[in-house]
Design an enzyme around this catalytic site. Structure first.
Site, PDB file in Angstrom:
ATOM      1  N   LYS A   1     -61.640-130.896  84.749  1.00 40.41           N
ATOM      2  CA  LYS A   1     -60.691-129.982  84.110  1.00 40.41           C
ATOM      3  C   LYS A   1     -61.355-128.661  83.744  1.00 40.41           C
ATOM      4  O   LYS A   1     -60.729-127.608  83.819  1.00 40.41           O
ATOM      5  CB  LYS A   1     -60.099-130.620  82.845  1.00 40.41           C
TER       6      LYS A   1
ATOM      7  N   LYS B   1     -53.050-137.255  94.454  1.00 36.73           N
ATOM      8  CA  LYS B   1     -52.321-138.091  93.512  1.00 36.73           C
ATOM      9  C   LYS B   1     -51.078-137.336  93.042  1.00 36.73           C
ATOM     10  O   LYS B   1     -51.140-136.116  92.829  1.00 36.73           O
ATOM     11  CB  LYS B   1     -53.255-138.385  92.317  1.00 36.73           C
TER      12      LYS B   1
ATOM     13  N   LYS C   1     -47.374-133.258  88.561  1.00 36.67           N
ATOM     14  CA  LYS C   1     -46.543-132.071  88.398  1.00 36.67           C
ATOM     15  C   LYS C   1     -47.360-130.814  88.708  1.00 36.67           C
ATOM     16  O   LYS C   1     -46.858-129.877  89.325  1.00 36.67           O
ATOM     17  CB  LYS C   1     -46.025-132.058  86.956  1.00 36.67           C
TER      18      LYS C   1
END
Ligand code: TRP
Length: 331
Positions: free
Chosen positions: A111, A191, A194
């Site tokens: 991230k 995967k 959104k």
């Protein structure tokens, strides 16, 4: 009854990856375990959502969980921030977590390279809050996807360290694997998520879903209708595995390999079986949205029930580590 705990972040609308990877599993587990399911809004703060967006997302996720079949009479469904024990225990556990352990977390590394402008201390200590979510209920089982196993392992290490210092306080939480560990998006590559834009929304209409399925990737080597297909490399076939019965899957497998059906036929069949699952969920969600008082009631009851257990744990933890009881009185 053995306790199970899990959480889902209120970021973005639910998609079928969430349904297959988490919600469907939760519905199954609520009958076998004493279940605590949380909308983990404190975790969502790490991406600093707009207040109105967050408020709406919390309710929408709760609606989705209920619409998917979680029954508030059998499971405790609540919003994380409404139970203060989570944040309180997190602080305490953070004092028992070496920085080196957090530095190893691959999700943090991923991230922070993807979104360097969003690297805050909360993102770094996120796994400790997750450990607190679980441990504040002394839960023994945690349904998680494979991307969360490292976080769960960290929670177990925290437990071992804490128990070693203060005596058996928390059980070591073990993972419960979902039946659909890794659902790919309609791109057939990443995967479903959104943020990748490759999702099929759980509340989408049949028409909206069809627009996506129509152009979704299949076997890249099946270029013409008459070419035989290879179900084992086809993402649409993997969706059949989740939404179609065994006989249909066997038939699709056979007829794809012999080119008796084309990809459009296969997708139409999938669309129908997907709608059979999604349609009733969408309808239940509509009913819940139309009755906000009922949702308030469910989440209020859930927070009260969760708080009772969390306070019990916190009283024990405070006592063991030498902190006074909660509240104004002393002694
Ligand atoms: N980090 C988890 C995820 O992104 C969500 C989560 C937060 C969670 N707290 C938890 C999952 C406790 C299981 C148990 O999927």
């Amino acid at each position: 009854m053995v306790r199970v705990m899990s959480g889902i972040q209120p970021t973005g609308a639910l998609h079928i990856g969430n349904y297959l990877g988490a919600l469907q599993n939760w519905v199954r587990l609520q009958g076998e375990y004493e279940a605590f399911f949380a909308v983990v809004d404190l975790h969502a703060l790490t991406i600093r959502p707009e207040p109105e967006t967050l408020r709406r997302a919390i309710r929408e996720i709760a609606i989705g969980i209920l619409a998917a079949g979680v029954d508030p009479d059998r499971a405790t469904l609540f919003v994380q921030s409404q139970v203060p024990g989570h944040a309180e225990l997190m602080w305490i556990l953070s004092c028992f977590t070496p920085l080196g352990d957090l530095n190893r977390m691959t999700q943090f590394k991923d991230k922070s390279t993807q979104l360097p402008e969003l690297v805050n201390a909360g993102l770094f200590t996120y796994p400790i809050l997750q450990a607190a979510d679980i441990l504040v209920y002394r839960a023994e089982r945690v349904p998680v996807g494979e991307d969360q196993e490292q976080h769960l392992e960290l929670a177990r290490e925290i437990v071992r360290r804490f128990n070693g210092l203060y005596g058996a306080t928390f059980p070591e939480p073990m993972p419960v694997r979902s039946t659909a560990p890794r659902v790919l998006g309609i791109d057939g590559e990443a995967k479903m998520s959104k943020s990748k834009g490759n999702e099929i929304g759980l509340f989408e209409t049949e028409q909206e879903t069809w627009e996506k399925l129509r152009v979704a990737k299949t076997d890249p080597q099946r270029l013409r209708r008459q070419d035989p297909g290879r179900p084992e490399v086809c993402n649409i076939f993997s969706y059949h595995g989740y939404f179609s019965d065994a006989a249909t899957c066997a038939q699709v497998d056979r007829e794809c390999r012999t080119a008796a059906i084309g990809c459009v036929d296969c997708k139409k069949l999938l669309a129908r079986n997907l709608e059979a699952v999604k349609g009733p969920i969408r309808e239940r969600a509509l009913a819940l949205r139309a009755d906000p008082g009922r949702l308030d009631q469910i989440l209020g009851d859930g927070a009260a029930r969760a708080s009772r257990v969390a306070e019990e744990t916190m009283a024990m933890v405070r006592e063991r580590i030498g902190l006074p009881k909660a509240g104004a009185g002393h002694g």
